[in-house]
Design a protein around this motif. Sequence first.
Motif, mmCIF file in Angstrom:
data_model
loop_
_atom_site.group_PDB
_atom_site.id
_atom_site.type_symbol
_atom_site.label_atom_id
_atom_site.label_comp_id
_atom_site.label_asym_id
_atom_site.label_seq_id
_atom_site.Cartn_x
_atom_site.Cartn_y
_atom_site.Cartn_z
ATOM 1 N N PHE A 161 0.843 -1.193 0.000
ATOM 2 C CA PHE A 161 0.000 0.000 0.000
ATOM 3 C C PHE A 161 0.879 1.245 0.000
ATOM 4 O O PHE A 161 1.935 1.277 0.626
ATOM 5 C CB PHE A 161 -0.898 0.047 1.241
ATOM 6 C CG PHE A 161 -1.804 -1.145 1.392
ATOM 7 C CD1 PHE A 161 -3.059 -1.158 0.799
ATOM 8 C CD2 PHE A 161 -1.409 -2.245 2.128
ATOM 9 C CE1 PHE A 161 -3.893 -2.252 0.936
ATOM 10 C CE2 PHE A 161 -2.235 -3.341 2.282
ATOM 11 C CZ PHE A 161 -3.487 -3.335 1.681
ATOM 12 N N SER A 162 0.401 2.272 -0.704
ATOM 13 C CA SER A 162 1.077 3.560 -0.660
ATOM 14 C C SER A 162 0.045 4.630 -0.359
ATOM 15 O O SER A 162 -1.080 4.576 -0.841
ATOM 16 C CB SER A 162 1.756 3.857 -1.998
ATOM 17 O OG SER A 162 2.481 5.062 -1.921
ATOM 18 N N THR A 163 0.420 5.603 0.436
ATOM 19 C CA THR A 163 -0.526 6.652 0.799
ATOM 20 C C THR A 163 -0.631 7.675 -0.314
ATOM 21 O O THR A 163 0.363 8.123 -0.877
ATOM 22 C CB THR A 163 -0.068 7.344 2.097
ATOM 23 O OG1 THR A 163 0.128 6.349 3.085
ATOM 24 C CG2 THR A 163 -1.100 8.333 2.579
ATOM 25 N N GLY A 164 -1.876 8.055 -0.628
ATOM 26 C CA GLY A 164 -2.128 9.057 -1.667
ATOM 27 C C GLY A 164 -3.588 9.427 -1.676
ATOM 28 O O GLY A 164 -4.326 9.153 -0.739
ATOM 29 N N PHE A 165 -4.012 10.069 -2.750
ATOM 30 C CA PHE A 165 -5.411 10.454 -2.894
ATOM 31 C C PHE A 165 -6.219 9.303 -3.481
ATOM 32 O O PHE A 165 -5.782 8.664 -4.423
ATOM 33 C CB PHE A 165 -5.556 11.671 -3.823
ATOM 34 C CG PHE A 165 -5.089 12.950 -3.216
ATOM 35 C CD1 PHE A 165 -5.741 13.501 -2.131
ATOM 36 C CD2 PHE A 165 -3.982 13.613 -3.716
ATOM 37 C CE1 PHE A 165 -5.325 14.678 -1.564
ATOM 38 C CE2 PHE A 165 -3.550 14.800 -3.168
ATOM 39 C CZ PHE A 165 -4.217 15.333 -2.081
ATOM 40 N N SER A 166 -7.393 9.059 -2.926
ATOM 41 C CA SER A 166 -8.284 8.062 -3.504
ATOM 42 C C SER A 166 -8.913 8.625 -4.769
ATOM 43 O O SER A 166 -9.340 9.771 -4.807
ATOM 44 C CB SER A 166 -9.378 7.686 -2.506
ATOM 45 O OG SER A 166 -10.425 7.001 -3.152
ATOM 46 N N PHE A 167 -8.979 7.810 -5.788
ATOM 47 C CA PHE A 167 -9.574 8.241 -7.059
ATOM 48 C C PHE A 167 -11.031 8.660 -6.874
ATOM 49 O O PHE A 167 -11.531 9.561 -7.519
ATOM 50 C CB PHE A 167 -9.494 7.097 -8.070
ATOM 51 C CG PHE A 167 -10.132 7.424 -9.389
ATOM 52 C CD1 PHE A 167 -9.473 8.193 -10.329
ATOM 53 C CD2 PHE A 167 -11.408 6.970 -9.696
ATOM 54 C CE1 PHE A 167 -10.059 8.492 -11.543
ATOM 55 C CE2 PHE A 167 -12.009 7.266 -10.901
ATOM 56 C CZ PHE A 167 -11.326 8.027 -11.833
ATOM 57 N N PHE A 168 -11.732 8.021 -5.944
ATOM 58 C CA PHE A 168 -13.162 8.252 -5.787
ATOM 59 C C PHE A 168 -13.471 9.475 -4.928
ATOM 60 O O PHE A 168 -14.578 9.982 -4.954
ATOM 61 C CB PHE A 168 -13.831 7.016 -5.174
ATOM 62 C CG PHE A 168 -13.659 5.798 -6.019
ATOM 63 C CD1 PHE A 168 -14.389 5.625 -7.182
ATOM 64 C CD2 PHE A 168 -12.739 4.824 -5.691
ATOM 65 C CE1 PHE A 168 -14.217 4.515 -7.992
ATOM 66 C CE2 PHE A 168 -12.557 3.700 -6.480
ATOM 67 C CZ PHE A 168 -13.306 3.551 -7.635
ATOM 68 N N THR A 169 -12.516 9.963 -4.142
ATOM 69 C CA THR A 169 -12.776 11.110 -3.280
ATOM 70 C C THR A 169 -11.999 12.342 -3.706
ATOM 71 O O THR A 169 -11.987 13.341 -3.024
ATOM 72 C CB THR A 169 -12.416 10.784 -1.817
ATOM 73 O OG1 THR A 169 -11.023 10.469 -1.749
ATOM 74 C CG2 THR A 169 -13.219 9.621 -1.296
ATOM 75 N N ARG A 170 -11.323 12.247 -4.839
ATOM 76 C CA ARG A 170 -10.455 13.333 -5.253
ATOM 77 C C ARG A 170 -11.253 14.590 -5.600
ATOM 78 O O ARG A 170 -12.158 14.567 -6.405
ATOM 79 C CB ARG A 170 -9.622 12.891 -6.453
ATOM 80 C CG ARG A 170 -8.562 13.888 -6.872
ATOM 81 C CD ARG A 170 -7.668 13.279 -7.914
ATOM 82 N NE ARG A 170 -6.807 12.286 -7.291
ATOM 83 C CZ ARG A 170 -6.721 11.049 -7.704
ATOM 84 N NH1 ARG A 170 -7.447 10.639 -8.700
ATOM 85 N NH2 ARG A 170 -5.917 10.201 -7.114
#
Length: 601
Positions: free
Chosen positions: A347-356
């Motif tokens: 896993f890598s931390t970042g922005f979720s595609f669905f909540t961007r």
Amino acid sequence: MSKLSKDVKALNSYFTGNVGELSVNLIYQKNNIVCTPLGTSDFGEDLLCDIFSISKDNKASIRTQFSFRTQVKTTEDIKKKGYISRTAKGLSISLPTDLLKIWDQSYYPVVLVIWEKSSNTGYWCFPTDQIESSNLENETLSISVELSNTFGSNGIQRIREQVESYYNNMYKIDKARYQCNIYPVWMPKYRLFTSMETHEIFPDNNAKAKVVCHMADMLPAFLSSYHNCNLGSFISGIEYSNKVQSLEQFWTEVNDFIAGIRLTLPDNEWISYIISPVELISEIDDRKISNLTDWSCFSVIGNNIISDFDYTYNLNFNYTYSEKVRATSDEQEFFVHSSGDFAVEVFSTGFSFFTRKADFQLMDTLHSKSFCIIDISKCNPVEIDAVADWCNENNYRFIELADDKDKIVISHMFFEAGSFGTFLPGTTTWNEWDALNFDSEEFFNKLPHGTPVDLIEKQRIFNKYFLHNEQISDLCLLRYSQALYSEALCHNDRLVRFITYIEPININEYDEDFKVAEQNLKDICKYFKLYYDPYEDIADVILEVQPLLTQSTQESISKVENIYHNLIKSLVEDRERRKNMAYYVKYRLDRWLPENLVCKD
């Protein structure tokens, strides 16, 4: 047996052909050419091949638009008589001229590979190099393949060069230049460089680079979602262009340019560089001829340049990607170890595609930093005018509210209501942004008159007068399939989870095994968690590891995988030993103890 059933038969040639195609595909993959089998859509070619450009340190691959196709002809043994024959110069194969005409007129080059199954060897050529208009009148044409053209790493390098040369001729690269845009990002806070910050890092003496600004809406959604304090939603970057001989050479130049940007950063911070597709630009009229690559992202961590996606998700050949789909719970994406004994999740931390949402986190900060609401109900008109004059002198906005006469808003000059929310303050650097705070005690102490409203009242008034529909969401853990190749990823907040399933055990009996593993992990791993999670008929043994910023995921895995694997093997072996011992004791008791034997205290 039912009369409806029947034998399913396949000719030996079917298996022979598949072996050849799969062998060629594998060799391409090992040389950074990704192949897609055309399967039932086979109209004279077997594989659609995409060339990936290799980074300077050979640790990252960037997809290019240099595509070609491959036709594989497989034979059991070239020496045996068949449709492939030996000649004085090498090999010869007869192909339909109708197919050769299609290849000659196509927009992509075609490679012919002859594969000998018995020797596991291949030979290649470009058939269209042997075509002349006069020899296409017959139904077939003999194509020659030299035995010196062996299908291996050296041969594929020659294929790559010839394919790129094909596109160079098509695009007339001798009259064009390569060009891309580089967007630097302060990490791990996802802060896009302001225009001033971009100018500060830009070397003035480099004629190949210049600072540019683009509208956020014209760029990919993930990039325009990073935090931006440039006025007007512009995103600044560096346009890099040069006339070079090959795409590989241009990528080397871009790599060197990024490496030459020196910035002093606090610990655990780094710079990511989002790079747009490399474009081919006509030197005659500055017209874009074509995109040659996709978007990509590189980071400078310490003195090393790394590919973000590869740094997080590329594992060695001991691991195979597999997706586990469940009907009633979340899907899992595993990298299964070649032993089959365990798998890892990455896993890598970042922005979720669905909540961007564009600037959604930064918008929330605006509530407290770029404006305040003042209660002037106890102020007389002279005092209110004094507040207005003070705002004007300090370049602040003095905003009167239509329905709340006893309240005023004092804000940054560029803070304002709008149909899409609020403008960001027009600060020139992120240091200025960090210093901005209209809702601090220090700011209120400077006010000549009035008192700040409480948080509930501030929120009420904000919701009433300022349109703010952004959904606030934090960064989240991204799996392999959720992260884009071109996104900046938070390398300081990755998670690697080792997992295996075993029969439930009495954990107290195996406490020593876990203690040994934990001690070994402490010697080489800073952040980890080892635990046992039992269910009704199965149990998980899980090790969670957080790699260091300066450590790729693969490097982190290689340090701990043997410790975890040895723990799993010791648990299974010890469990079997205990189980066998229990069976043995029960067997001896059942066989040798008299039925009427009674044990007394």
